[in-house]
Design a protein around this motif. Sequence first.
Motif, short mmCIF file in Angstrom:
data_model
loop_
_atom_site.label_atom_id
_atom_site.label_comp_id
_atom_site.label_asym_id
_atom_site.label_seq_id
_atom_site.Cartn_x
_atom_site.Cartn_y
_atom_site.Cartn_z
N MET A 192 0.84 -1.17 0.00
CA MET A 192 0.00 0.00 0.00
C MET A 192 0.89 1.23 0.00
N SER A 193 1.49 1.53 -1.09
CA SER A 193 2.38 2.68 -1.17
C SER A 193 1.63 3.96 -1.47
N ARG A 194 0.38 3.86 -1.85
CA ARG A 194 -0.42 5.04 -2.14
C ARG A 194 -1.82 4.83 -1.56
N LEU A 195 -2.61 5.87 -1.50
CA LEU A 195 -3.94 5.77 -0.91
C LEU A 195 -5.04 5.52 -1.92
N THR A 196 -4.70 5.14 -3.14
CA THR A 196 -5.72 4.77 -4.10
C THR A 196 -6.12 3.32 -3.85
N PRO A 197 -7.40 3.02 -3.88
CA PRO A 197 -7.85 1.67 -3.55
C PRO A 197 -7.33 0.62 -4.53
N ASP A 198 -6.83 -0.48 -4.00
CA ASP A 198 -6.47 -1.63 -4.81
C ASP A 198 -7.69 -2.53 -4.90
N ILE B 204 -7.71 -5.44 -0.54
CA ILE B 204 -6.94 -4.84 0.54
C ILE B 204 -7.06 -5.75 1.75
N LYS B 205 -6.01 -5.89 2.55
CA LYS B 205 -6.03 -6.72 3.74
C LYS B 205 -6.14 -5.84 4.97
N CYS B 206 -7.08 -6.16 5.88
CA CYS B 206 -7.30 -5.42 7.12
C CYS B 206 -6.12 -5.64 8.06
N ASN B 207 -5.65 -4.57 8.69
CA ASN B 207 -4.53 -4.67 9.61
C ASN B 207 -4.91 -5.27 10.97
N ILE B 208 -6.20 -5.37 11.28
CA ILE B 208 -6.61 -5.94 12.56
C ILE B 208 -6.98 -7.42 12.40
N GLU C 71 -17.37 -2.46 -0.39
CA GLU C 71 -17.74 -2.79 0.98
C GLU C 71 -17.58 -1.62 1.94
N GLY C 72 -16.70 -0.70 1.64
CA GLY C 72 -16.40 0.38 2.58
C GLY C 72 -15.15 0.05 3.37
N GLY C 73 -14.99 0.70 4.50
CA GLY C 73 -13.80 0.52 5.31
C GLY C 73 -12.99 1.80 5.33
N MET C 74 -11.74 1.70 5.70
CA MET C 74 -10.88 2.87 5.82
C MET C 74 -9.46 2.51 5.40
N GLN C 75 -8.84 3.43 4.72
CA GLN C 75 -7.45 3.27 4.33
C GLN C 75 -6.78 4.61 4.54
N GLY C 76 -5.63 4.61 5.21
CA GLY C 76 -4.94 5.87 5.47
C GLY C 76 -3.59 5.65 6.11
N TYR C 77 -3.13 6.67 6.84
CA TYR C 77 -1.83 6.61 7.50
C TYR C 77 -1.98 7.04 8.96
N ILE C 78 -1.22 6.40 9.84
CA ILE C 78 -1.01 6.87 11.21
C ILE C 78 0.43 7.35 11.22
N GLY C 79 0.61 8.66 11.16
CA GLY C 79 1.96 9.19 10.97
C GLY C 79 2.44 8.80 9.59
N PRO D 89 1.25 3.14 6.98
CA PRO D 89 -0.01 2.91 6.26
C PRO D 89 -0.86 1.87 6.99
N PHE D 90 -2.18 2.05 6.94
CA PHE D 90 -3.08 1.07 7.54
C PHE D 90 -4.36 0.96 6.73
N SER D 91 -5.04 -0.17 6.89
CA SER D 91 -6.33 -0.43 6.26
C SER D 91 -7.22 -1.12 7.28
N LEU D 92 -8.49 -0.73 7.30
CA LEU D 92 -9.46 -1.36 8.19
C LEU D 92 -10.68 -1.79 7.38
#
Length: 73
Positions: free
Chosen positions: A1-7, A10-14, A24-32, A35-38
């Motif tokens: 996930m080097s960019r924030l465009t949807p693939d 995507i695999k959930c980090n939790i 389906e929805g969900g969230m993709q972004g950065y913490i600092g 990168p993370f996906s939910l």
Amino acid sequence: MSRLTPDLCIKCNICHCEFDIESEGGMQGYIGIIPFSLCPMCFSGIMDMFEQLSGDVEYDDKDGQEIQGDDED
């Protein structure tokens, strides 16, 4: 996930399930800089936990329904 465009997948980090963020929805972004996906289920759980910890939502003891705006106790 080097960019924030949807693939496509995507695999959930939790929970590590694969999901499609566009359908389906969900969230993709950065913490600092991390990168993370939910997935939708984990994102909903995180938002619910935030509401409970922030103290804005209280739950009735009888049936578990939300009581909003009751900060008397």
